[in-house]
Design an enzyme around this catalytic site. Structure first.
Site, PDB file in Angstrom:
ATOM      1  N   LYS A 127     -11.602 -19.566   4.026  1.00 24.90           N
ATOM      2  CA  LYS A 127     -11.901 -19.207   5.421  1.00 24.90           C
ATOM      3  C   LYS A 127     -12.363 -20.415   6.206  1.00 24.90           C
ATOM      4  O   LYS A 127     -12.061 -20.543   7.389  1.00 24.90           O
ATOM      5  CB  LYS A 127     -12.977 -18.112   5.486  1.00 24.90           C
TER       6      LYS A 127
ATOM      7  N   LYS B 149       2.476  -7.545   2.608  1.00 28.17           N
ATOM      8  CA  LYS B 149       1.649  -6.343   2.585  1.00 28.17           C
ATOM      9  C   LYS B 149       1.380  -5.875   4.017  1.00 28.17           C
ATOM     10  O   LYS B 149       1.202  -6.709   4.909  1.00 28.17           O
ATOM     11  CB  LYS B 149       0.316  -6.713   1.907  1.00 28.17           C
TER      12      LYS B 149
ATOM     13  N   LYS C 237      -4.209  -5.382   8.220  1.00 29.49           N
ATOM     14  CA  LYS C 237      -4.906  -5.321   9.501  1.00 29.49           C
ATOM     15  C   LYS C 237      -4.703  -6.545  10.379  1.00 29.49           C
ATOM     16  O   LYS C 237      -4.638  -6.460  11.579  1.00 29.49           O
ATOM     17  CB  LYS C 237      -6.413  -5.239   9.245  1.00 29.49           C
TER      18      LYS C 237
HETATM   19  P1  AMP Z   1      -8.532  -4.129   4.016  1.00 30.45           P
HETATM   20  O1  AMP Z   1      -7.799  -3.565   5.177  1.00 30.45           O
HETATM   21  O2  AMP Z   1      -7.774  -5.281   3.402  1.00 30.45           O
HETATM   22  O3  AMP Z   1      -9.972  -4.408   4.265  1.00 30.45           O
HETATM   23  O4  AMP Z   1      -8.493  -3.015   2.869  1.00 30.45           O
HETATM   24  C1  AMP Z   1      -9.237  -1.824   2.897  1.00 30.45           C
HETATM   25  C2  AMP Z   1      -8.738  -0.932   1.769  1.00 30.45           C
HETATM   26  O5  AMP Z   1      -7.398  -0.504   2.018  1.00 30.45           O
HETATM   27  C3  AMP Z   1      -8.716  -1.611   0.404  1.00 30.45           C
HETATM   28  O6  AMP Z   1      -9.148  -0.685  -0.574  1.00 30.45           O
HETATM   29  C4  AMP Z   1      -7.270  -1.963   0.180  1.00 30.45           C
HETATM   30  O7  AMP Z   1      -6.909  -1.965  -1.167  1.00 30.45           O
HETATM   31  C5  AMP Z   1      -6.531  -0.871   0.941  1.00 30.45           C
HETATM   32  N1  AMP Z   1      -5.304  -1.429   1.504  1.00 30.45           N
HETATM   33  C6  AMP Z   1      -5.216  -2.369   2.469  1.00 30.45           C
HETATM   34  N2  AMP Z   1      -3.930  -2.652   2.768  1.00 30.45           N
HETATM   35  C7  AMP Z   1      -3.172  -1.868   1.955  1.00 30.45           C
HETATM   36  C8  AMP Z   1      -1.762  -1.703   1.771  1.00 30.45           C
HETATM   37  N3  AMP Z   1      -0.872  -2.377   2.506  1.00 30.45           N
HETATM   38  N4  AMP Z   1      -1.346  -0.809   0.846  1.00 30.45           N
HETATM   39  C9  AMP Z   1      -2.229  -0.109   0.104  1.00 30.45           C
HETATM   40  N5  AMP Z   1      -3.571  -0.220   0.226  1.00 30.45           N
HETATM   41  C10 AMP Z   1      -4.048  -1.085   1.137  1.00 30.45           C
END
Ligand code: AMP
Ligand code: TRP
Length: 327
Positions: free
Chosen positions: A112, A194, A197
């Site tokens: 970061k 993937k 966000k």
């Molecule tokens: P994040 O948005 O990266 O903070 O992730 C929050 C939660 O959502 C975590 O438990 C991730 O494993 C799940 N997650 C985030 N992106 C994905 C994705 N594209 N597919 C499946 N799970 C996801």
């Protein structure tokens, strides 16, 4: 006794169907057997620059979406990190017992700080200690995180063990688990990336609050391939990703799905998938609208969660202060 599980959620970016299918849905299902604490980590969010107005809105939006998805206050606590000052206080005390050498090894900080070169704050460096404080305040048994956060939870364990070694048993040493990824939802425009966000290429991500028309147009434009067969074939990531989304929203088995689409075209499949996603999100979206119709309702649910867990945090903080000789 139910196991206490602590999760931290960043209130930045928009929540999407990857988060929902990969995490939130499972949290809702696990509520009965686990004592879940969901912390909306606004203090972590400000370790990099944020627009204050947007941050405030996002904090409530994330909370609202968790409640709308089915997290209920009788079973789980959802609260905002900055509402419980013990997080900041414990961070300071733990800072004083955390060797710089441990912190310098944190790989996420290294990455970061490369990305935000011009304005790396002390807070960003201290991020893992704040995370340790989050976890240790609540006698947490288990912390489920993605691979990228594993090192931080291990640091929390090291900090707890060191504190206990110096002052005697005080802090519970948590376990880290990497939940088996049932589904990894990929970007619609580029199924090798993937769905995430921060990656908001237009058409990549379906957000939980997207309108039916947005959902339809994103799915219509989703990248597939020049083949025809609609099959779960990982060598064809585009169609495979769409099929996984279909599978998770409909609950149908893979053989059944493949049989249903045998000999049919991508166009028909995409049209039906769009309706399945629209229908799948519709109850959540209407619950979200109900919850947010009264602007104070979400705050009252958050306050309920906070009231329940505040005594746990205060008790831990008091024990820590006592041990180190404060007050
Ligand atoms: P994040 O948005 O990266 O903070 O992730 C929050 C939660 O959502 C975590 O438990 C991730 O494993 C799940 N997650 C985030 N992106 C994905 C994705 N594209 N597919 C499946 N799970 C996801
Ligand atoms: N750092 C975590 C992330 O980016 C969020 C987080 C903050 C967290 N505090 C936590 C996760 C405590 C688990 C436990 O995803």
């Amino acid at each position: 006794m139910k196991k206490r599980v602590f999760s931290g959620i960043q209130p930045t970016g928009d929540i999407h169907i990857g988060n929902y299918l990969g995490a939130i849905r499972n949290w809702v299902l696990s509520q009965v057997e686990l004592d879940n604490i969901f912390c909306i980590v606004d203090l972590h969010a400000i370790t990099v620059s944020q627009d204050p107005g947007v941050l405030k809105v996002k904090i409530r939006e994330v909370a609202g979406l968790l409640f709308a998805a089915g997290i209920n206050t009788a079973e789980s606590a959802v609260f905002i990190q900055s509402h419980i000052p013990a997080h900041s206080e414990l961070t300071w005390i733990l800072n004083c017992f955390t060797p710089m050498g441990w912190m310098r090894r944190m790989t996420q900080f290294k990455e970061k700080s490369q990305r935000h070169k011009e304005e790396v704050s002390v807070g960003l460096f201290d991020y893992p200690v704040l995370m340790a404080a989050d976890i240790l305040l609540y006698d947490t048994d288990v912390v489920p995180v993605g691979e990228d956060q594993k090192q931080h939870v291990e640091l929390a364990r090291d900090i707890a063990q060191r504190f206990n070694f110096i002052f005697g048993e005080t802090l519970k040493v948590p376990e880290v688990t990497i939940p088996e990824v049932g589904a990894r939802i990929m970007g619609l425009d580029d199924p090798t990336q993937k769905m995430s966000k921060s990656e908001d290429g237009p058409g990549r991500v379906i957000y939980l609050l997207d309108s039916p028309d947005d959902i339809r147009s994103k799915i219509k434009r989703a990248t597939t391939d020049s083949r025809r067969e609609i099959r779960f074939d990982e060598s064809r990531p585009g169609i495979c990703n769409l099929l996984v989304i279909y599978e998770l929203f409909t609950g149908l088995g893979r053989t059944e799905i493949e049989a249903r689409w045998e000999g049919k075209g991508y166009g028909d499949f995409k049209r039906e998938l769009a309706e399945v996603v629209v229908e799948g999100l519709s109850p959540l979206q209407s619950r979200y609208r109900e919850l947010t119709a009264d602007s104070t309702y979400i705050d009252s649910l958050l306050a309920e969660g906070m009231r329940r867990i505040l005594p746990i945090a205060e008790k831990t903080l008091a024990a820590v202060k006592d041990k180190v000789g404060l007050g």
